[in-house]
Scaffold this active site. Sequence first.
Site, mmCIF file in Angstrom:
data_model
loop_
_atom_site.group_PDB
_atom_site.id
_atom_site.type_symbol
_atom_site.label_atom_id
_atom_site.label_comp_id
_atom_site.label_asym_id
_atom_site.label_seq_id
_atom_site.Cartn_x
_atom_site.Cartn_y
_atom_site.Cartn_z
ATOM 1 N N ASP A 1 0.920 -1.270 -0.079
ATOM 2 C CA ASP A 1 -0.048 0.089 -0.115
ATOM 3 C C ASP A 1 0.976 1.309 0.129
ATOM 4 O O ASP A 1 0.488 2.226 0.457
ATOM 5 C CB ASP A 1 -0.935 0.163 1.159
ATOM 6 C CG ASP A 1 -0.098 -0.175 2.521
ATOM 7 O OD1 ASP A 1 1.028 -0.277 2.685
ATOM 8 O OD2 ASP A 1 -0.671 0.125 3.565
ATOM 9 N N LYS B 1 4.297 1.376 16.065
ATOM 10 C CA LYS B 1 3.245 2.191 16.751
ATOM 11 C C LYS B 1 3.425 2.936 18.118
ATOM 12 O O LYS B 1 2.762 2.376 18.861
ATOM 13 C CB LYS B 1 1.734 1.504 16.415
ATOM 14 C CG LYS B 1 1.646 1.049 15.153
ATOM 15 C CD LYS B 1 0.548 1.624 14.030
ATOM 16 C CE LYS B 1 0.903 1.371 12.665
ATOM 17 N NZ LYS B 1 0.484 -0.083 12.257
ATOM 18 N N ASP C 1 1.955 6.474 2.177
ATOM 19 C CA ASP C 1 1.140 5.375 2.700
ATOM 20 C C ASP C 1 -0.436 5.495 2.356
ATOM 21 O O ASP C 1 -0.807 6.497 2.755
ATOM 22 C CB ASP C 1 1.454 5.068 4.305
ATOM 23 C CG ASP C 1 0.344 4.010 4.923
ATOM 24 O OD1 ASP C 1 -0.767 3.579 4.281
ATOM 25 O OD2 ASP C 1 0.964 3.147 5.641
HETATM 26 N N1 GDD Z 1 -0.615 -11.395 2.898
HETATM 27 C C1 GDD Z 1 -0.769 -10.518 4.165
HETATM 28 N N2 GDD Z 1 -1.100 -11.147 5.370
HETATM 29 N N3 GDD Z 1 -0.480 -9.243 3.930
HETATM 30 C C2 GDD Z 1 -0.754 -8.538 5.079
HETATM 31 C C3 GDD Z 1 -1.127 -8.996 6.484
HETATM 32 C C4 GDD Z 1 -1.465 -10.326 6.319
HETATM 33 O O1 GDD Z 1 -2.105 -11.159 7.569
HETATM 34 N N4 GDD Z 1 -1.314 -8.161 7.083
HETATM 35 C C5 GDD Z 1 -0.793 -6.994 6.681
HETATM 36 N N5 GDD Z 1 -0.603 -7.254 5.237
HETATM 37 C C6 GDD Z 1 0.030 -6.151 4.383
HETATM 38 C C7 GDD Z 1 -0.869 -5.136 3.981
HETATM 39 O O2 GDD Z 1 -1.735 -5.382 2.870
HETATM 40 C C8 GDD Z 1 0.038 -3.925 3.873
HETATM 41 O O3 GDD Z 1 0.427 -3.961 2.068
HETATM 42 C C9 GDD Z 1 1.116 -4.367 4.516
HETATM 43 O O4 GDD Z 1 1.229 -5.677 4.692
HETATM 44 C C10 GDD Z 1 1.421 -3.376 5.815
HETATM 45 O O5 GDD Z 1 0.109 -3.663 6.485
HETATM 46 P P1 GDD Z 1 -0.686 -2.495 7.020
HETATM 47 O O6 GDD Z 1 -1.863 -2.656 7.633
HETATM 48 O O7 GDD Z 1 -0.629 -1.457 5.979
HETATM 49 O O8 GDD Z 1 0.206 -1.793 8.220
HETATM 50 P P2 GDD Z 1 0.520 -0.042 8.706
HETATM 51 O O9 GDD Z 1 0.366 0.478 7.306
HETATM 52 O O10 GDD Z 1 -0.285 0.087 9.733
HETATM 53 O O11 GDD Z 1 2.104 -0.299 8.966
HETATM 54 C C11 GDD Z 1 3.142 -0.985 8.371
HETATM 55 O O12 GDD Z 1 3.557 0.090 7.115
HETATM 56 C C12 GDD Z 1 4.210 1.330 7.751
HETATM 57 C C13 GDD Z 1 4.512 1.950 6.634
HETATM 58 O O13 GDD Z 1 3.321 2.422 5.731
HETATM 59 C C14 GDD Z 1 4.274 -1.297 8.994
HETATM 60 O O14 GDD Z 1 5.169 -2.064 8.185
HETATM 61 C C15 GDD Z 1 5.001 0.189 9.761
HETATM 62 O O15 GDD Z 1 6.194 -0.385 10.465
HETATM 63 C C16 GDD Z 1 5.211 1.094 8.577
HETATM 64 O O16 GDD Z 1 5.833 2.125 8.993
HETATM 65 MG MG MG Z 2 -0.366 0.674 5.251
#
Ligand code: GDD
Ligand code: MG
Length: 360
Positions: A111, A162, A223
Amino acid sequence: MTEAILLVGGKGTRLRPLTMNTPKPMVPAAGVPFLTHQLARARAAGVEHIVLATSYLAEVFEPYFGDGSDLGLHLEYVTEEEPLGTGGAIRNVASKLHSAPDEPVLIFNGDILTGLDIEALVHTHRTTNADVSLHLTRVEDPRAFGLVPTDDTGRVTAFLEKPQTPEEIVTDQINAGAYVFNRAVIDTIPAGRPVSVERETFPGLLASGAHLQGMVDSTYWLDLGTPQAFVRGSADLVMGRAPSPAVPGRCGDRLVLDTAEVAPDAKLTGGTVIGAGARVEPGARVDGSTVLDGAVIEAGAQVRDSLVGEGARIGARTVLDGAVIGDRARIGADNELRAGARVWCEAEIPAGAIRFSSDQ
Ligand code: GDD
Ligand code: MG
């Protein structure tokens, strides 16, 4: 040859009530499913084999991207029965990788829209002899991200996902969601259960003395976790601020897809996208917005920084500013929706029903 894992699963998406049967990575940004931009950028950096780790609405990816040959890629798909978390998803696709234990594997959150120099990240990884390398970026408010402080050689000293308390906010460097893992490190993630790479794998690796290297790259980074960010990202792709080889046509102020109908005196600006079969009627103004396929913007409507879902209808003279209109919703004439208003799929708002300003 570097191969990559793209994480496109998880608990779903905050766009979900608005674009009903489309997972976020498949919602069009600059005219093509958002994921296309990430795939095309990875290809341009020399990646040939990509495994998509999917869970939520997984069945839409393969029919669209197939074996990846249209993009010059070899794509494979792995679907989790239950979401395994970011680390579990990475471990779950390990059997599809061809890399030797000491070879680097790229991993991308699905994403993120970024101008990251992917080859530079791999280069940093090789030259520092790291176990894992992370793209870091600086943000004003790091609370929604993973905080990654580094020492003066760029070596990661902690990973704080977080942060909850002010004392935990020790840096403005955050995890930007692109990593290089040595293949052998992927095999150490426990299989068959949910694992968070951010909350379990990275802290565990640091505790065991592994070498995690950070590369701060302050290129374009966004993001797309909220609909507002999604609209911003799409506009930045159209205008060329966010670099992607997959934007159809030349970059400019607007992108009007084939079969869209735009009245000659309608004004489209700020990276606006008008989807296939959509219609913009006379005198309408659309700025910095994404209008998905088959939507109608009636005469004199003013749409700014908004997402208009597939087949939705925006009535005459209606004003949208920072709004998200779900697929096939109908907004009657002379409404005013601002500041994050969200209208669910198929909802109907009668003419003149909502205003934010005075009644004149
Ligand atoms: N296959 C799969 N299975 N993908 C997953 C799963 C899962 O269970 N959970 C999350 N993802 C994928 C999401 O689709 C996304 O592309 C990515 O992993 C990160 O998950 P998010 O749910 O978007 O996390 P976030 O945005 O709150 O936090 C993450 O991204 C930040 C940067 O945008 C973390 O990696 C943070 O450390 C980081 O700063
Ligand atoms: Mg994200």
